[in-house]
Structures are given as structure tokens and as C-alpha cells.
Scaffold this motif. Sequence first.
Motif, PDB file in Angstrom:
ATOM      1  N   LYS A  49       0.677  -1.251  -0.003  1.00 11.72           N
ATOM      2  CA  LYS A  49      -0.033  -0.166   0.143  1.00 11.72           C
ATOM      3  C   LYS A  49       0.967   1.391  -0.197  1.00 11.72           C
ATOM      4  O   LYS A  49       1.875   1.251   0.500  1.00 11.72           O
ATOM      5  N   GLY A  50       0.366   2.366  -0.640  1.00 11.02           N
ATOM      6  CA  GLY A  50       1.142   3.685  -0.377  1.00 11.02           C
ATOM      7  C   GLY A  50       0.063   4.392   0.599  1.00 11.02           C
ATOM      8  O   GLY A  50      -0.651   3.831   1.363  1.00 11.02           O
ATOM      9  N   GLU A  51       0.332   5.694   0.632  1.00 13.57           N
ATOM     10  CA  GLU A  51      -0.267   6.724   1.640  1.00 13.57           C
ATOM     11  C   GLU A  51      -0.798   8.024   0.954  1.00 13.57           C
ATOM     12  O   GLU A  51      -0.278   8.181  -0.142  1.00 13.57           O
ATOM     13  N   THR A  52      -1.789   8.539   1.351  1.00 14.17           N
ATOM     14  CA  THR A  52      -2.149   9.758   1.195  1.00 14.17           C
ATOM     15  C   THR A  52      -1.448  10.970   2.039  1.00 14.17           C
ATOM     16  O   THR A  52      -1.314  10.469   3.231  1.00 14.17           O
ATOM     17  N   VAL A  53      -1.129  12.170   1.584  1.00 15.83           N
ATOM     18  CA  VAL A  53      -0.356  12.964   2.374  1.00 15.83           C
ATOM     19  C   VAL A  53      -1.186  13.947   2.485  1.00 15.83           C
ATOM     20  O   VAL A  53      -1.623  14.844   1.332  1.00 15.83           O
ATOM     21  N   PRO A  54      -1.279  14.907   3.694  1.00 16.83           N
ATOM     22  CA  PRO A  54      -2.264  15.819   3.819  1.00 16.83           C
ATOM     23  C   PRO A  54      -1.782  17.408   3.111  1.00 16.83           C
ATOM     24  O   PRO A  54      -1.244  18.008   4.318  1.00 16.83           O
ATOM     25  N   LEU A  55      -1.644  17.527   2.001  1.00 16.28           N
ATOM     26  CA  LEU A  55      -1.061  18.705   1.731  1.00 16.28           C
ATOM     27  C   LEU A  55      -2.101  20.131   1.382  1.00 16.28           C
ATOM     28  O   LEU A  55      -1.620  20.851   0.815  1.00 16.28           O
ATOM     29  N   GLY A  56      -3.175  19.731   1.742  1.00 15.28           N
ATOM     30  CA  GLY A  56      -4.395  20.861   1.548  1.00 15.28           C
ATOM     31  C   GLY A  56      -5.666  20.334   0.604  1.00 15.28           C
ATOM     32  O   GLY A  56      -5.311  19.161  -0.070  1.00 15.28           O
ATOM     33  N   GLU A  57      -6.516  20.878   0.880  1.00 15.22           N
ATOM     34  CA  GLU A  57      -7.810  20.502   0.262  1.00 15.22           C
ATOM     35  C   GLU A  57      -7.787  20.842  -1.110  1.00 15.22           C
ATOM     36  O   GLU A  57      -8.256  19.653  -1.846  1.00 15.22           O
ATOM     37  N   HIS A  58      -6.948  21.217  -1.851  1.00 15.43           N
ATOM     38  CA  HIS A  58      -6.851  21.499  -3.226  1.00 15.43           C
ATOM     39  C   HIS A  58      -5.717  20.608  -3.939  1.00 15.43           C
ATOM     40  O   HIS A  58      -5.328  20.775  -5.243  1.00 15.43           O
ATOM     41  N   VAL A  59      -5.240  19.725  -3.138  1.00 15.40           N
ATOM     42  CA  VAL A  59      -3.803  18.877  -3.562  1.00 15.40           C
ATOM     43  C   VAL A  59      -4.291  17.392  -3.064  1.00 15.40           C
ATOM     44  O   VAL A  59      -4.614  17.321  -2.268  1.00 15.40           O
ATOM     45  N   LEU A  60      -4.184  16.739  -4.083  1.00 14.63           N
ATOM     46  CA  LEU A  60      -3.969  15.179  -3.889  1.00 14.63           C
ATOM     47  C   LEU A  60      -2.625  14.528  -3.991  1.00 14.63           C
ATOM     48  O   LEU A  60      -2.086  14.938  -4.956  1.00 14.63           O
ATOM     49  N   SER A  61      -1.897  14.363  -2.854  1.00 11.49           N
ATOM     50  CA  SER A  61      -0.614  13.682  -2.884  1.00 11.49           C
ATOM     51  C   SER A  61      -0.674  12.309  -2.392  1.00 11.49           C
ATOM     52  O   SER A  61      -0.978  12.167  -1.125  1.00 11.49           O
ATOM     53  N   TYR A  62      -0.147  11.514  -2.924  1.00 15.35           N
ATOM     54  CA  TYR A  62      -0.222  10.221  -2.698  1.00 15.35           C
ATOM     55  C   TYR A  62       1.030   9.506  -3.019  1.00 15.35           C
ATOM     56  O   TYR A  62       1.801   9.831  -3.686  1.00 15.35           O
ATOM     57  N   THR A  63       1.409   8.191  -2.498  1.00 18.61           N
ATOM     58  CA  THR A  63       2.582   7.427  -2.651  1.00 18.61           C
ATOM     59  C   THR A  63       2.320   6.033  -3.129  1.00 18.61           C
ATOM     60  O   THR A  63       1.171   5.458  -2.812  1.00 18.61           O
ATOM     61  N   ARG A  64       3.161   5.632  -3.998  1.00 17.21           N
ATOM     62  CA  ARG A  64       2.910   4.321  -4.580  1.00 17.21           C
ATOM     63  C   ARG A  64       4.229   3.342  -4.266  1.00 17.21           C
ATOM     64  O   ARG A  64       5.079   3.602  -3.994  1.00 17.21           O
ATOM     65  N   ARG A  65       4.054   2.070  -4.052  1.00 19.10           N
ATOM     66  CA  ARG A  65       5.185   1.169  -3.628  1.00 19.10           C
ATOM     67  C   ARG A  65       5.268   0.500  -5.008  1.00 19.10           C
ATOM     68  O   ARG A  65       4.306  -0.569  -5.476  1.00 19.10           O
ATOM     69  N   GLU A  66       6.219   0.940  -5.930  1.00 20.56           N
ATOM     70  CA  GLU A  66       6.407   0.338  -7.100  1.00 20.56           C
ATOM     71  C   GLU A  66       7.657  -0.674  -7.064  1.00 20.56           C
ATOM     72  O   GLU A  66       8.623  -0.526  -6.333  1.00 20.56           O
ATOM     73  N   PRO A  67       7.571  -1.895  -7.959  1.00 21.48           N
ATOM     74  CA  PRO A  67       8.800  -2.646  -8.002  1.00 21.48           C
ATOM     75  C   PRO A  67       9.716  -2.207  -8.419  1.00 21.48           C
ATOM     76  O   PRO A  67       9.908  -0.922  -9.200  1.00 21.48           O
ATOM     77  N   ILE A  68      11.161  -2.669  -7.869  1.00 23.81           N
ATOM     78  CA  ILE A  68      12.215  -2.009  -8.585  1.00 23.81           C
ATOM     79  C   ILE A  68      12.721  -2.423 -10.007  1.00 23.81           C
ATOM     80  O   ILE A  68      13.377  -1.509 -10.778  1.00 23.81           O
ATOM     81  N   GLY A  69      12.387  -3.519 -10.266  1.00 24.39           N
ATOM     82  CA  GLY A  69      12.929  -4.014 -11.641  1.00 24.39           C
ATOM     83  C   GLY A  69      13.521  -5.370 -11.835  1.00 24.39           C
ATOM     84  O   GLY A  69      13.290  -6.279 -10.837  1.00 24.39           O
ATOM     85  N   ILE A  70      14.691  -5.490 -12.408  1.00 19.59           N
ATOM     86  CA  ILE A  70      15.105  -7.168 -12.264  1.00 19.59           C
ATOM     87  C   ILE A  70      16.182  -6.815 -11.129  1.00 19.59           C
ATOM     88  O   ILE A  70      17.008  -5.985 -10.858  1.00 19.59           O
ATOM     89  N   VAL A  71      15.898  -7.788 -10.425  1.00 22.90           N
ATOM     90  CA  VAL A  71      16.620  -8.053  -8.903  1.00 22.90           C
ATOM     91  C   VAL A  71      17.736  -9.084  -9.360  1.00 22.90           C
ATOM     92  O   VAL A  71      17.339 -10.204  -9.671  1.00 22.90           O
ATOM     93  N   GLY A  72      18.876  -8.938  -8.895  1.00 27.17           N
ATOM     94  CA  GLY A  72      19.953  -9.868  -9.042  1.00 27.17           C
ATOM     95  C   GLY A  72      20.266 -10.513  -7.592  1.00 27.17           C
ATOM     96  O   GLY A  72      20.378  -9.597  -6.518  1.00 27.17           O
ATOM     97  N   ALA A  73      19.965 -11.882  -7.294  1.00 24.57           N
ATOM     98  CA  ALA A  73      20.206 -12.542  -5.988  1.00 24.57           C
ATOM     99  C   ALA A  73      21.135 -13.530  -6.097  1.00 24.57           C
ATOM    100  O   ALA A  73      21.459 -14.145  -7.239  1.00 24.57           O
TER     101      ALA A  73
END
Length: 500
Positions: free
Chosen positions: A138-162
Amino acid sequence: MSTATAEMKTQAPPANTYRPKGMLIGGKWVESASGARITIENPGKRTAVAEVPRAAEADVNAAVAAAEKAFPAWKNVVPRERGKILLKIAEVLEARSEEMARTIALETGNALRTQARGEAKLAADIFRYFGGLGSELKGETVPLGEHVLSYTRREPIGIVGAIIPWNAPVMLGALKIAPALCAGNVLVMKAAEDAPMAVLLMADICQEFLPPGVLNVLTGYGAECGGPLANHPKIRKLSFTGSTEVGKVIMRAAAERIVPVSLELGGKSPSIVYPDADEDWAVDGIINAMRFTRQSQSCTAGSRMFLHEDIFDSFLAKLEKKTTALKIGDPLDEASDIGTIINNKQYSKVCKYVQDGLDRSDAKLVFGGLPPKTGPLSEGYFTMPTVFADRSNDWRLAREEIFGPVLVAIRWSDEAEAIRMANDSHYGLAAYVWTHDIGKGLRAAHAIESGWVQVNQGGGQTPGMSYGGYKQSGLGREFSLEGMLDSFTQRKSVTVNLAV
Ligand code: ADP
């Protein structure tokens, strides 16, 4: 590097063990581009049991290309659906766990009954645990004011080398595959050259359910295959479990390209035994914490035991009685409690440490010693659980990670001094405290510089509990939801002006 050679006597594969079909690139079982192979040794008999491809740079390039192709579709699979695939894999891992356990015992030397079965089951549990976490990205929403929607996304990084080691190959492999794939990444994983067979079985089970290229598994040597993987420009994240020495090499490679890195490295973990714990349960706990039944080939092994002076001799007498009653023998034999060291190189290394202890007039051998030179135990890399006492915390055997069953017992009288000695190490992976006085136990747990402290128990890791090191024992955490989020996702902030 594996010590097995093609000239070694070959043994027919024992019943119900996995036969490798090659390595997995883009959903296909393939040989290495050069055609070269690695011989896999049964350390219980010093015989050759299988061959796997010997991958090098060209194979790494092919695996990364397959992963790159698979990434766009995989990252867009709804996370819950990715989780469902992991749950299906868990079911088959469980159904084939006996074959998995026997294969682990065959190639690692870890005893089937006391070690390998538990590892095979734990691999299924790891897939089950992460399979349930798709909706937690999950991501979060960030309270930057009534006229702004700010949110975060958890995105994959890509190719992982393990890159994984041989001591618990399936558990450690599952710990890379399950969280990385749940979070939407694709993976190129290099198995350890000494123990790739059970990892290939796990890959075989996974590939029945995964789109081609989402998981690629290479078999090869450290510098020759792991090197190009760590340095590949398209790898966006490195996840390594192994020695501190190689961990530094991986971190340098990551620094060159500024890619995130998770490192789970070595340990020299302290056990502090208080005077009120001179009892059987604590002795059993110390044997478990020291991982004597996996030849102490564990980075979590509690290999420095700080014993209060009032109980020093009586505790060691109990420890000797219980430890010497454990049966050392063929890893695949149900009767064996203890199996073998992985290979000749590690075996010689452990024997050298034991010899060093024997050569010191100021160190007392409590029990154990060098392995027998004749008889059935000389046929494999069997070593004896060994305890040395009476030296301080500053000698080589108390400072270096032996990765073998050599425990040092150190006397203490003052609690602050015991904690100071426990912390006097460049490692900080695990620690153990033994006392009925829970206040004392927790004060010590809080004062010890270590990523994991157990009080009155010496068990292994459980999915859900973050695991990782302080100091030179590593960077980042695994085994948990937080570990998956921190190690296998990157956060993006999206900020929208709602006033237009
Ligand atoms: P261990 O002592 O447990 O074998 P290592 O750190 O030597 O630990 O090995 C762990 C893993 O790292 C293995 O898969 C090994 O092949 C790999 N490895 C060893 N050297 C390198 C290297 N220079 N670059 C990348 N991987 C390496």
C-alpha cells in the motif's frame, strides 16, 4: 569454489532426490553457453552425484534479457493475483517436501531428520507468508491541503540480482524469490556452486506457475557468474546472502551504479548464560543456538558462550553429556542428528581452527577435537562438535567466523563486562541470553548490539519476523512484510493539483 571434480567417484542418485535438467532461463532448461558444467558432490561420501551448467557472463546476459522481457507484464499483474501464484507454489513445495529435503541432505550434508526436512517445510511457509501479502503493497495519502491530492505508490524496482549461499539454500532462495516476485519484480538468482540441486527443484516448481522469465536461476561459480550478475547494468537491485568478505565486493559493485543492496552476512554471535540458568533447558537451548546439528554452518550460530564463573564447570559438564550423545552420521540416515561439513575446503578450514585451539597451552579442550582419520566418519567431511574454554574473548577462535562446530566458552563475573565482551566484535547478527530473571534478560537484550536477540531460546527464523544484521553482519532486513517493502519496492510520490 566447489571442490568436487569430474574425476571423483560417481554415485547413483539416492531414491527420491531431484535430477537437475539444466538451469532456468526464460522458462526453459538450458546448458551454459560454453557447455561447461560443475560436478556436485555428496559431502557425506565424497562422491559425485550430479552435474549442473557452469554459467558465465553470456548466460547472465541471457537471463537478464529474459527477465527484462518478462518485467512489464509481471509488474502489472494485480498484486493479489501474484500472491495467489505464490500460494499455489507453496502447495506444490509442501507436496514435494520429502524430495526437496532428501535433495538438500544429499548435496549440503545437513541431516535429513534434524535439518533438511525443516528447511523444505519452511520454504513452503515462506511462499505462503508472502503469498498473503500482495494487498499490503500500500501507499499513503499526504495531507497537503484541500486542493492537492498527494499520494505514494510502492512500485517494484525491476530486475533483481540475487546471490545465495549453500548452507540453507532453499530457505534463503525462497526468501529472495517470494518477496521479490510478490512486490512485482523479476529475478535472476545465482545458486551456490556447492548446493544448486534443491534450488533448481524449487525453480522447477515455481516455473510451472510463473510466466517465462519472471524467475531465472543460474548455476555457476562466484566470480565467474556472480561477478557479471552483480555488475550487470540492467540489474536494479542486488540481494546477497553469504560471507562478509563477498558482501563487500557486492556492495562495491552496487556503489558503481547506485543500486540498492540488501546484505545478509556473517556472524560471531554471543550467548550470555546467567548463574541461574545452570539447567538442562538452557543446555538444550545452547546446543540449538550453536546449531550443532547443522555442523554450526549457520550465520546465526551462537558460537561465543559467556558463562558465569559460578556455573562454568557444571554447565560445561552438562553440555558435554548432551552434545556427545548426538549421533553423527550419513545425512540421509534417519538415525543421524548431525551430518557433514559442505566440502573439503570448509572441512580443512574447520580442522585448522581446531588444531589452533589444541596447540594453545592456555586453551582447554572441553570435548571434541579433530575428526577421526579412519572408520565410517572419515569417508565424508564429518567433524566433531568441539568446545574450548579458558581463553579470553580476544583470540582468533573467539573473533573469526569459523562456520563449523567450534564453540568457545568464556568466563564472566560482572554483567557489564559480559555485555562489553559480547559487543566486542565487528559482527552483530544474532545473540542469546539465558536467565530466569526476565528483567535482567531484557536489559541485556537491549544492550547487545545485534539484529536479533533471543531470550531463553535458540531457535531459527520465522516468516514475519524481520531478520538482519548490525555492524558488518549486513544491511537491510528480510523475512517480513517490512523487509519486502523496504528491500523490494521503491516509493513514488504523485502530487496532483485539484484546483484546475
Ligand atoms: P560461503 O562462505 O557461505 O560460501 P560466499 O560469500 O563465499 O559464502 O558465497 C556466497 C555466494 O556468493 C555463493 O553463491 C558464491 O558463489 C557467491 N560469490 C562468491 N564470490 C563472489 C563474487 N566475487 N561475486 C559474486 N558472487 C560471489
